[in-house]
Write an enzyme that holds these catalytic residues in place. Structure first.
Site, short mmCIF file in Angstrom:
data_model
loop_
_atom_site.label_atom_id
_atom_site.label_comp_id
_atom_site.label_asym_id
_atom_site.label_seq_id
_atom_site.Cartn_x
_atom_site.Cartn_y
_atom_site.Cartn_z
N HIS A 143 12.59 -18.75 19.03
CA HIS A 143 12.54 -17.29 19.10
C HIS A 143 13.17 -16.62 17.88
O HIS A 143 12.96 -15.43 17.66
CB HIS A 143 13.20 -16.80 20.40
CG HIS A 143 14.69 -16.86 20.42
ND1 HIS A 143 15.40 -17.88 21.04
CD2 HIS A 143 15.63 -16.03 19.92
CE1 HIS A 143 16.69 -17.65 20.92
NE2 HIS A 143 16.87 -16.55 20.24
N ASP A 162 12.24 -24.05 23.01
CA ASP A 162 12.87 -23.05 22.14
C ASP A 162 13.59 -23.71 20.96
O ASP A 162 14.72 -23.34 20.62
CB ASP A 162 13.83 -22.16 22.93
CG ASP A 162 14.21 -20.90 22.16
OD1 ASP A 162 13.46 -20.53 21.22
OD2 ASP A 162 15.23 -20.27 22.49
N SER A 198 22.07 -17.18 17.86
CA SER A 198 20.98 -18.05 18.27
C SER A 198 20.63 -19.03 17.16
O SER A 198 20.41 -18.63 16.01
CB SER A 198 19.74 -17.23 18.63
OG SER A 198 19.96 -16.49 19.81
#
Length: 502
Positions: A146, A176, A259
């Protein structure tokens, strides 16, 4: 009663006692953890082993009032500041990078008035950032899907401030995880550990770049907490794209921009790739989640060796069981078994209740999906079936759609025949037909068909296999006209009109 005051000598004596009793120094557990597994695990054959680096510890010194001027006591105070967290950070932080992304989107006029002044094909560019971890000295970087999804340009900023253009090796939206490559040699690499043996309550250190380019330096941000739980399954919220399976939970502060960064243990080894938080405010509330490093490395190895993620197939589907009066469930029920599959060969039947998979409790289909996510062809899986005294051992195989014979039609369309195994693998309604597994983008736009469609009939000819579809088009040689294609897409039946000129 008068209050007594400690003299300077008494104060020094008290401090010395504190040091002797371990209150001012590192614990034995921290010292032992520092010496465990000094080098990282290689990603794939041919990639260099991550290099061990001695911890870069800053000493506290100074002639006027510095720690050195206090003699042995000052040295003890200096040592007490160099905690396991400091040493772990020194090992990993140089390999944590900022991932800078540019996305380009075509802008369409939202009204007649906008169309008057907006040029055709107008584009809008937006910038975002995340984090990544260098796991190979020749430039392999792990981050989240993402973080880079939809990027038209990706660059990474190293901890020393240097910028490097990055290319995508592969990306796996299901897990992911994205794998990037930068062109460089002898880059700093992070030692990697394993989720196996991670203890709930042990130190967890989150290293990433939540501030991106909003600060003057490029050094990553470090936060610390503990491992709160393991094997967590996270259902998507309204803003998330999908489920997370088998995650490491931590209360170390993870914020937007973290992230793709590293979750590190006290030994200075990466045990996870930070990915998600649960939050009502948008910031850290002590519920952060990281993808186990074992999974991330396995995906990276697949991309580097095969160019794709190669997950395995068992040939069975599961469904939830009835909950008790408290809403709790135990196990999952087998809903379907494909003929000739690994599950069928072991005697597993529809209706069996599965309790454990490789000693991992199954309480819902999400737990089962988490097990499948980490399986590869050739791996063994021990299932505890309710009513049986011994576990049933399955040997996973490659997906039938990957090993099936392919038939190539015009314009780069590849078909395979639908079999009971492929029907269960893909969740198809049709028991036979020709499944489109690959099609060129231009052909998909022109013909209105796409990968995953199942051709079941063309005009009045029933299509039961890929060879049937090939024979049908061969019969149209030197002919032209309309061909009505009946197909299954996402469980629904529909038609497409093709205009054929042979």
């Amino acid at each position: 009663m008068t209050a007594s005051r400690l003299t300077p000598l008494a104060t020094l004596s008290l401090l010395a006692l504190l040091v002797l009793f371990g209150l001012g120094g590192c614990s034995p557990q921290s010292a032992n953890a520092e010496n465990q597994r000094a080098s990282g695990t290689a990603l794939a054959e041919g990639l260099p082993e991550p290099e061990e680096r001695a911890p870069a510890v800053r000493s506290v010194s100074g002639a006027d009032g510095g720690a050195d001027s206090l003699g042995p006591l000052g040295q003890s105070l200096d040592d007490s500041r160099t905690t396991a967290i400091v040493r772990a950070t020194a090992r990993v932080a140089p390999a944590v990078v900022s991932v800078n992304v540019i996305r380009t989107q075509t802008v369409r006029a939202r009204s007649v008035w906008e169309s008057l002044y907006m040029p055709p094909g107008a584009e809008r560019r937006s910038a975002s950032f995340g984090s990544g971890v260098i796991v190979s000295g020749d430039g392999i970087i792990l981050t989240n899907d993402h973080v880079i999804n939809g990027a038209s340009r990706i660059s990474v900023t190293l901890a020393d401030g240097s910028d490097m253009e990055a290319e995508v090796v592969g990306t796996d939206p299901v897990a992911d995880i994205a794998v990037l490559r930068v062109r460089g040699q002898d880059l700093p690499t992070a030692p990697v550990g394993s989720v196996e043996g991670v203890m709930i309550g042990e130190w967890a250190i989150a290293i990433g770049n939540p501030l991106g380019n909003y600060v003057g330096d490029s050094e990553p941000t470090v936060t610390a907490g503990v491992v709160s739980a393991v094997d967590r399954n996270i259902a998507p919220s309204s803003d998330d794209a999908g489920f997370y399976f088998g995650m490491i939970q931590t209360d170390a502060a993870i914020n937007p921009g973290n992230s793709g960064g590293a979750l590190v243990n006290a030994a200075g080894e990466v045990i996870g790739i930070n990915a998600s938080i649960l939050s009502r405010s948008g910031g850290s509330e002590g519920l952060g989640f990281a993808i186990p490093i074992d999974r991330a490395l396995r995906i990276a190895r697949d991309f580097l060796e095969h160019g794709e993620v190669r997950r395995a197939w068992l040939g069975l589907d599961v469904e939830p069981v009835e909950a008790d009066e408290w809403g709790r469930t135990r196990g999952v029920r087998v809903a379907g078994v494909a003929a000739g599959s690994p599950a069928a060969e072991t005697g597993i039947q529809v209706g069996d209740r599965l309790i454990l998979a490789n000693d991992r409790a199954l309480t819902s289909p999400l737990d089962w999906e988490g097990v499948l996510l980490d399986l590869r062809a050739g791996d063994g899986l021990a299932l505890l079936v309710q009513g049986r005294t011994e576990p049933v051992v399955l040997r996973a195989t490659a997906f039938p759609s990957l090993t099936a014979a392919r038939v190539t039609l015009f314009q780069g369309i590849e078909l395979i025949s639908v079999t009971p195994q492929i029907q269960l693998e893909r969740g198809l309604v049709s028991e036979d037909g020709a499944l489109i597994v690959n099609i060129a983008a231009e052909s998909a736009r022109t013909l209105g068909i796409q990968a995953g469609d199942v051709i079941i009939q063309m005009n009045r000819t029933r299509i039961r296999s890929a060879d049937d579809a090939a024979r049908f088009f061969q019969s149209l040689t030197a002919r032209e006209g309309r061909v009505i294609v009946y197909l299954e897409r996402n469980g629904q039946l529909g038609t497409r009109n093709l205009y054929w000129r042979g």
